[in-house]
Design a protein around this motif. Sequence first.
Motif, PDB file in Angstrom:
ATOM      1  N   SER A   1     -17.385   6.705   2.419  1.00  0.00           N
ATOM      2  CA  SER A   1     -16.167   7.085   2.499  1.00  0.00           C
ATOM      3  C   SER A   1     -14.903   5.407   1.853  1.00  0.00           C
ATOM      4  N   TYR A   2     -15.766   4.524   3.231  1.00  0.00           N
ATOM      5  CA  TYR A   2     -14.590   3.727   2.641  1.00  0.00           C
ATOM      6  C   TYR A   2     -14.422   2.587   1.274  1.00  0.00           C
ATOM      7  N   ILE A   3     -15.671   2.721   1.037  1.00  0.00           N
ATOM      8  CA  ILE A   3     -15.984   1.912  -0.329  1.00  0.00           C
ATOM      9  C   ILE A   3     -15.162   2.737  -1.453  1.00  0.00           C
ATOM     10  N   ALA A   4     -15.065   4.585  -1.382  1.00  0.00           N
ATOM     11  CA  ALA A   4     -14.931   5.033  -2.422  1.00  0.00           C
ATOM     12  C   ALA A   4     -13.121   5.819  -2.463  1.00  0.00           C
ATOM     13  N   ALA A   5     -12.856   5.535  -1.084  1.00  0.00           N
ATOM     14  CA  ALA A   5     -10.991   5.128  -0.858  1.00  0.00           C
ATOM     15  C   ALA A   5     -10.379   4.226  -1.097  1.00  0.00           C
ATOM     16  N   THR A   6     -11.067   3.220  -1.353  1.00  0.00           N
ATOM     17  CA  THR A   6     -11.492   1.179  -1.593  1.00  0.00           C
ATOM     18  C   THR A   6     -10.839   1.192  -3.465  1.00  0.00           C
ATOM     19  N   VAL A   7     -11.691   1.850  -3.753  1.00  0.00           N
ATOM     20  CA  VAL A   7     -11.562   2.304  -5.470  1.00  0.00           C
ATOM     21  C   VAL A   7     -11.171   3.504  -5.679  1.00  0.00           C
ATOM     22  N   LYS A   8      -9.937   3.668  -4.990  1.00  0.00           N
ATOM     23  CA  LYS A   8      -9.085   4.970  -5.338  1.00  0.00           C
ATOM     24  C   LYS A   8      -9.615   6.117  -6.650  1.00  0.00           C
ATOM     25  N   ALA A   9     -10.533   6.332  -4.824  1.00  0.00           N
ATOM     26  CA  ALA A   9     -11.722   8.274  -5.516  1.00  0.00           C
ATOM     27  C   ALA A   9     -10.397   8.612  -4.959  1.00  0.00           C
ATOM     28  N   LYS A  10     -11.123  10.108  -4.720  1.00  0.00           N
ATOM     29  CA  LYS A  10     -10.617  11.159  -4.380  1.00  0.00           C
ATOM     30  C   LYS A  10     -11.532  11.521  -3.270  1.00  0.00           C
ATOM     31  N   VAL A  11     -12.410  11.444  -2.062  1.00  0.00           N
ATOM     32  CA  VAL A  11     -12.932  11.460  -1.460  1.00  0.00           C
ATOM     33  C   VAL A  11     -13.397  12.100  -0.096  1.00  0.00           C
ATOM     34  N   THR A  12     -13.538  13.044   0.017  1.00  0.00           N
ATOM     35  CA  THR A  12     -13.909  13.998   1.353  1.00  0.00           C
ATOM     36  C   THR A  12     -14.766  13.417   2.371  1.00  0.00           C
ATOM     37  N   LEU A  13     -14.652  13.507   3.281  1.00  0.00           N
ATOM     38  CA  LEU A  13     -15.751  12.830   4.627  1.00  0.00           C
ATOM     39  C   LEU A  13     -16.062  13.702   5.547  1.00  0.00           C
ATOM     40  N   VAL A  14     -17.066  14.124   6.328  1.00  0.00           N
ATOM     41  CA  VAL A  14     -17.817  15.815   6.555  1.00  0.00           C
ATOM     42  C   VAL A  14     -18.130  15.416   7.838  1.00  0.00           C
ATOM     43  N   GLU A  15     -17.650  15.516   9.145  1.00  0.00           N
ATOM     44  CA  GLU A  15     -18.261  15.111  10.532  1.00  0.00           C
ATOM     45  C   GLU A  15     -18.425  16.211  11.284  1.00  0.00           C
ATOM     46  N   ALA A  16     -19.469  17.058  11.935  1.00  0.00           N
ATOM     47  CA  ALA A  16     -19.055  18.249  13.117  1.00  0.00           C
ATOM     48  C   ALA A  16     -19.000  17.765  13.615  1.00  0.00           C
ATOM     49  N   ASN A  17     -19.803  16.346  14.132  1.00  0.00           N
ATOM     50  CA  ASN A  17     -19.727  15.688  16.007  1.00  0.00           C
ATOM     51  C   ASN A  17     -18.527  14.905  16.159  1.00  0.00           C
ATOM     52  N   LYS A  18     -18.808  13.328  16.784  1.00  0.00           N
ATOM     53  CA  LYS A  18     -18.158  12.110  16.840  1.00  0.00           C
ATOM     54  C   LYS A  18     -17.833  11.505  15.658  1.00  0.00           C
ATOM     55  N   MET A  19     -17.011  10.750  15.242  1.00  0.00           N
ATOM     56  CA  MET A  19     -16.777   9.907  14.759  1.00  0.00           C
ATOM     57  C   MET A  19     -17.957   8.589  15.003  1.00  0.00           C
ATOM     58  N   GLY A  20     -18.265   8.112  14.486  1.00  0.00           N
ATOM     59  CA  GLY A  20     -19.097   7.226  14.672  1.00  0.00           C
ATOM     60  C   GLY A  20     -20.129   7.049  14.630  1.00  0.00           C
ATOM     61  N   GLY A  21     -20.986   8.173  14.456  1.00  0.00           N
ATOM     62  CA  GLY A  21     -22.062   8.717  14.318  1.00  0.00           C
ATOM     63  C   GLY A  21     -23.057   8.165  16.462  1.00  0.00           C
ATOM     64  N   ASP A  22     -24.182   8.386  15.455  1.00  0.00           N
ATOM     65  CA  ASP A  22     -25.211   7.419  16.787  1.00  0.00           C
ATOM     66  C   ASP A  22     -24.888   6.477  17.452  1.00  0.00           C
ATOM     67  N   CYS A  23     -24.765   5.000  16.073  1.00  0.00           N
ATOM     68  CA  CYS A  23     -25.019   3.665  16.913  1.00  0.00           C
ATOM     69  C   CYS A  23     -23.552   3.671  18.109  1.00  0.00           C
ATOM     70  N   LEU A  24     -22.253   4.530  17.774  1.00  0.00           N
ATOM     71  CA  LEU A  24     -21.429   4.585  18.790  1.00  0.00           C
ATOM     72  C   LEU A  24     -21.736   5.048  19.684  1.00  0.00           C
ATOM     73  N   ASN A  25     -21.367   6.640  19.847  1.00  0.00           N
ATOM     74  CA  ASN A  25     -21.777   7.505  20.931  1.00  0.00           C
ATOM     75  C   ASN A  25     -22.883   7.192  22.043  1.00  0.00           C
ATOM     76  N   TYR A  26     -23.942   7.577  20.964  1.00  0.00           N
ATOM     77  CA  TYR A  26     -25.335   7.492  21.098  1.00  0.00           C
ATOM     78  C   TYR A  26     -26.339   5.981  21.440  1.00  0.00           C
TER      79      TYR A  26
END
Length: 716
Positions: A251-276
């Motif tokens: 999503s970061y890359i898409a936004a950087t090149v000015k694409a219209k992007v939606t990021l959907v997350e059901a739980n915590k941002m950062g996923g497993d690596c950050l949180n678990y």
Amino acid sequence: MRKIGLMLLIFLVVAVFFALDLRSYLTLQGMQDALGEFSRWRDTSPYLVSGIFFVIYVAVTALSLPGAAILTLAAGALFGLGWGLVLVSFASSIGATLAFLVSRFILRDTVQQRFGGRLKTINAGVEREGAFYLFALRLVPLFPFFLINLLMGLTPLKTRTFYWVSQLGMLPGTAVYINAGTQLGSLESLSGIMSPSLLLSFALLGTFPLIAKKLLAVINRRRVYAGFKKPRQYDRNLVVIGAGSGGLVASYIAATVKAKVTLVEANKMGGDCLNYGCVPSKALIKSAKVAHQMHNAERFGLQGNTPTFDFKKLTGRIEQVIKEIEPHDSVERYTGLGVDVVQGYARLVDPWTVEIDRADGEKQRLTSRAIVLATGASPVVPPLPGLEETGYVTSDTLWEALSALQELPERIVVLGGGPIGCELSQSFARLGAKVTQVEMSDRLMGREDDDVSSFVASSLTSDGVTVLVEHKAVRCEQVDDKKQIIVEQGGVEAALEYDMLICAVGRKARLKGYGLESLGIDTDKPLQTNEFLETRFPNIYACGDLIGPYQFTHVASHQAWYASVNALFGQFKKFKADYRVIPRTTFTDPEVSRVGLSEREAKEQEIAYEVTRYGIDDLDRAIAETAAHGFVKVLTSPGKDNILGVTIVGEHSAETMSEFVLAMKHGLGLNKLLGTIHTYPTWAEANKYAAGEWKRNHAPEKLLSLVEKFHAWRRK
């Protein structure tokens, strides 16, 4: 012995061919001179002459002798376009296949063993699209056909595929040559058939594979999208499902090149690596390491003591570390970058439509030209009887369970001898728990070499972990108020009591619940993608743990670049995901880091290698820090300094490994590392010393002997 016999036979036949000057018959002049006599033989015995011609053509092609082009022209002159095309088409394909098989039988094993590492990408490409590659080469007469036969024999291409593709691919060019051969009597040289119009015909033949590939892609798109109605326009350029490392990068890359992007997350941002995963486990490892150093302070000339600590403060620190890193992956940050972040559950309605059950209770539907799946993986829970009743935790639920406790569990059983299991076992043992680690195979860290596994097992044992390898978990029981797991070895069962059971036996792709089943995508195994990270639907991409082949945070980020760029710009240029240089680290103490091949993998893949080893016990910085244990092991091609793989066991090996990762990525050998200045005293010097060991082992002894004599002469 059979190879030598076949090589001698081929050498003998070729020698006779040149010794008897049979080549003179396979020149344009020789064929023109004999054309009249050959024609009379044909008129007298058409079937016999056809058979003899067929056998000669097969032999010339199979032995890669010069003259196949002349024979093709002769076929047109002797048999006409129709019958000549039949004879040459089958004779050339059979002869080419025989040459292919001879090359495979005599050379392939040797070539793959010696250059297997370099040929890995080529082999993978041939396995995927070998038929297309061969077809393209057959249609372009710029490439000598005999060379194609021999080189293809060195690849994994199937024999039947080689035959039928050769039969079809050579047919157009063969027809052109045979048609020209009908005018053999008037030709003055082979260049005579290369008129501008004929060269244009060959050029058009060469473009046919590209046209065919495009047509096949169109047909495939129609097939996979059959039954779905494509939107007339789209709400988004890209929708990314999952805000772990892969989804965040995409999503970061898409936004950087000015694409219209939606990021959907059901739980915590950062996923497993950050949180678990990565973050909390490394915070725990650090606390455990400090406790270990305090307990063993005598090694550093200090007063040792058994550390005491408030367990709530320890778990509180882990939570604080997560909170301090959270802003890097937060909704606010990504919204500020231009990403439309939606909290909720996403489900694919069709290949272009995503339905979101938002956290605020609303439903939202978005159409998108492309979709990236980055849903990650979840821990595998073994189907042990009694497990659910007695209770357990995984790497996902461990941290919440620890936060609810007032004290460290006294007895902990860890199921699994992989990286996660080893890291947790050592950490809890260093904090004072009685830890038993159970592994079903014969060693810990099964993907690493035996010497690495032994080193890790010894380190864990010295820290108080009871390591049980070749023990199979059978069932869990609760007797009165005591929980226990029954393990079995050699038919003998034993009971292990525990206060906490941690399941760390692996992770599986998280695929269910996203609507993939309704699109015909198999959700019972890791998601299948091609080299561009496309799923069976060319506009749906995937990255990270749900596709593998490496379940690492940094690999998910790496794949996310390819997935997002291909999704947004694939109509112009697509990039194949590059897995040539993938580093990995297990953060035990000492750390275990690897990039490229291990010895075990090199043997399994039959890749020839040499091993250079440097013991970290000889490194000044390691001695100064009372951490002089471990080693650097480098695999190189025999006699060469190019790096096939590196394993480092030692403190700070994750950071030390970076130099080797850079070297492998850019094709730098050990000589380059040896010639690079390293600060003294540092851990990275181990890399230079390992390169020095390689150089010492490959010193030019004869030259040095001459130099010694030269110096002796100078002293006189």
